[in-house]
Design an enzyme around this catalytic site. Structure first.
Site, short mmCIF file in Angstrom:
data_model
loop_
_atom_site.label_atom_id
_atom_site.label_comp_id
_atom_site.label_asym_id
_atom_site.label_seq_id
_atom_site.Cartn_x
_atom_site.Cartn_y
_atom_site.Cartn_z
N TYR A 149 -1.83 -0.48 9.84
CA TYR A 149 -1.85 -0.88 8.43
C TYR A 149 -0.49 -0.58 7.78
O TYR A 149 0.04 -1.39 7.01
CB TYR A 149 -2.98 -0.10 7.75
CG TYR A 149 -3.29 -0.47 6.33
CD1 TYR A 149 -3.79 -1.73 6.02
CD2 TYR A 149 -3.13 0.45 5.30
CE1 TYR A 149 -4.11 -2.07 4.71
CE2 TYR A 149 -3.45 0.13 3.99
CZ TYR A 149 -3.93 -1.13 3.70
OH TYR A 149 -4.25 -1.46 2.40
N SER B 72 0.86 -1.19 0.00
CA SER B 72 0.00 0.00 0.00
C SER B 72 0.89 1.24 0.00
O SER B 72 2.07 1.15 0.38
CB SER B 72 -0.87 -0.03 1.26
OG SER B 72 -1.00 1.24 1.83
N1 LIG Z 1 -8.66 -0.38 -1.92
C1 LIG Z 1 -7.50 0.28 -1.84
O1 LIG Z 1 -7.43 1.48 -2.09
C2 LIG Z 1 -6.24 -0.46 -1.50
C3 LIG Z 1 -5.04 0.25 -1.59
C4 LIG Z 1 -3.85 -0.39 -1.29
C5 LIG Z 1 -3.86 -1.72 -0.91
N2 LIG Z 1 -5.04 -2.39 -0.82
C6 LIG Z 1 -4.95 -3.78 -0.42
O2 LIG Z 1 -5.50 -4.56 -1.46
C7 LIG Z 1 -6.06 -5.76 -0.91
C8 LIG Z 1 -7.52 -5.84 -1.34
O3 LIG Z 1 -8.20 -4.71 -0.83
P1 LIG Z 1 -9.70 -4.32 -1.21
O4 LIG Z 1 -9.76 -2.83 -1.27
O5 LIG Z 1 -10.16 -5.11 -2.36
O6 LIG Z 1 -10.44 -4.75 0.13
P2 LIG Z 1 -11.77 -5.59 0.33
O7 LIG Z 1 -12.17 -5.37 1.76
O8 LIG Z 1 -12.78 -5.27 -0.72
O9 LIG Z 1 -11.26 -7.07 0.14
C9 LIG Z 1 -10.53 -7.74 1.13
C10 LIG Z 1 -11.09 -9.14 1.23
O10 LIG Z 1 -10.34 -9.85 2.22
C11 LIG Z 1 -11.24 -10.67 2.92
N3 LIG Z 1 -10.70 -11.03 4.23
C12 LIG Z 1 -10.53 -10.24 5.31
N4 LIG Z 1 -10.05 -10.96 6.33
C13 LIG Z 1 -9.91 -12.23 5.88
C14 LIG Z 1 -9.46 -13.44 6.47
N5 LIG Z 1 -9.04 -13.48 7.75
N6 LIG Z 1 -9.44 -14.55 5.71
C15 LIG Z 1 -9.86 -14.53 4.43
N7 LIG Z 1 -10.30 -13.42 3.81
C16 LIG Z 1 -10.32 -12.28 4.55
C17 LIG Z 1 -12.50 -9.83 3.05
O11 LIG Z 1 -13.62 -10.64 3.33
C18 LIG Z 1 -12.56 -9.20 1.68
O12 LIG Z 1 -13.29 -10.00 0.79
C19 LIG Z 1 -5.89 -5.64 0.61
O13 LIG Z 1 -4.70 -6.27 0.98
C20 LIG Z 1 -5.74 -4.16 0.81
O14 LIG Z 1 -5.05 -3.87 2.00
C21 LIG Z 1 -6.24 -1.79 -1.11
#
Ligand SMILES: NC(=O)c1ccc[n+]([C@@H]2O[C@H](COP(=O)([O-])OP(=O)(O)OC[C@H]3O[C@@H](n4cnc5c(N)ncnc54)[C@H](O)[C@@H]3O)[C@@H](O)[C@H]2O)c1
Length: 273
Positions: free
Chosen positions: A167, A154
């Site tokens: 985070y 991130s």
């Molecule tokens: N959205 C953003 O702007 C952004 C930016 C940088 C990094 N990220 C990273 O990208 C990845 C995806 O993010 P996103 O925005 O799609 O989030 P999201 O919340 O839509 O998806 C995350 C998924 O992880 C699942 N999850 C959470 N805990 C879990 C567990 N213990 N076991 C199994 N599944 C679990 C959730 O149910 C969810 O489906 C994450 O690692 C997030 O930190 C997101």
């Protein structure tokens, strides 16, 4: 001759596949003729994700399995089920992750108010939830003689982003783990198993929607700051990660390992001035 980017019949396990970014990537991979294993914690959400996949790609080869990324026996069952069905694993997209409100320091509070339990939970989910699936599934890639793992970092890893202390620490550790495992796998497999990370900028998802946008869709103060510091002047769209995911999973990146690739509209390149 096969394209450098060919993913036909590659067996790719996607954690967090019911979420915004990994879910979109999983559907994209299925449309590229990969065999995609959707991992999620809720049957209802998995069913919805799989029907979304089949709506887009009617002949998609996809499989949904319930597994928490912090539950080693569940991940071992995933490994066994995938092996039974497709006999190998070629890729792992560690998409499960995210922040928790308790692991942040809101403006009206100070660091000393931090809830340490929440801090640990965020480390657990993002770091251990990346390490454990890799620990269980990477040996199959080593045995099979090829493979690619993609982790999620991130913008809060290379730079301090206010509030999100847990985070930031977790994603910094994910980047460090990415480099460590990349080197270990490179030496062990002669470069056949690779490990890289994506560094998405700001994409609107369920987790950050309330932080970045108001109910009427306008930007919060934090949302405005993000946009000001993103040279593209907008948030990312989930499908803008597809190209990077495709590249890192395919032979097109076969000399790339241990890297972290920003897909962020210029956020980490920009000093803000
Ligand atoms: N959205 C953003 O702007 C952004 C930016 C940088 C990094 N990220 C990273 O990208 C990845 C995806 O993010 P996103 O925005 O799609 O989030 P999201 O919340 O839509 O998806 C995350 C998924 O992880 C699942 N999850 C959470 N805990 C879990 C567990 N213990 N076991 C199994 N599944 C679990 C959730 O149910 C969810 O489906 C994450 O690692 C997030 O930190 C997101």
């Amino acid at each position: 001759m096969k394209s450098l980017f060919d993913l036909t019949d590659r067996v790719i396990v996607v954690t967090g596949a019911t979420g915004a970014l990994a879910g979109s990537a999983a559907n994209y991979l299925a449309a590229q003729n990969a065999r995609v294993v959707y991992l999620g914690r809720s049957q209802e959400k998995l069913d919805a994700a799989l029907s979304g996949c089949r709506a887009q790609t009617p002949d998609a080869e996809c499989l949904g399995i319930i597994a928490d990324v912090l539950d080693r026996p569940a991940l071992e069952r995933v490994r066994d089920q995938v092996l039974q069905k497709w006999r190998r694993i070629d890729g792992l997209l560690n998409g499960a992750g995210g922040n928790m409100p308790g692991a942040t320091v809101p403006p009206e509070k100070s660091f000393s108010d931090l809830d340490f339990d929440s801090f640990q939970q965020v480390i657990d989910l993002n770091l251990h939830g990346t390490v454990l699936p890799s620990l269980v599934l990477a040996p199959l890639m080593v045995e099979g003689g090829s493979g690619s793992i993609i982790n999620f970092s991130s913008v809060s890893a290379p730079q301090a982003v206010t509030r999100v202390v847990g985070y930031s620490a977790a994603k910094s550790a994910v980047e460090s783990f990415t480099r460590w495992l990349a080197v270990d796998m490179a030496r062990r497999t002669g470069g056949k198993v690779r490990v890289n990370a994506l560094l998405p900028g700001f994409f609107i998802g369920e987790q950050n929607r309330r932080l970045l946008t108001n109910q009427d869709g306008s930007l919060t103060e934090r949302g405005q700051l993000v946009i000001q510091n993103t040279p593209f002047g907008r948030f990312g769209e989930a499908d803008e990660l597809h190209g990077a995911v495709h590249y890192l999973l395919s032979n097109a990146s076969k000399f790339a390992t241990g890297t972290t690739m920003p897909v962020d509209g210029g956020f980490v390149a920009y000093s803000g001035v």
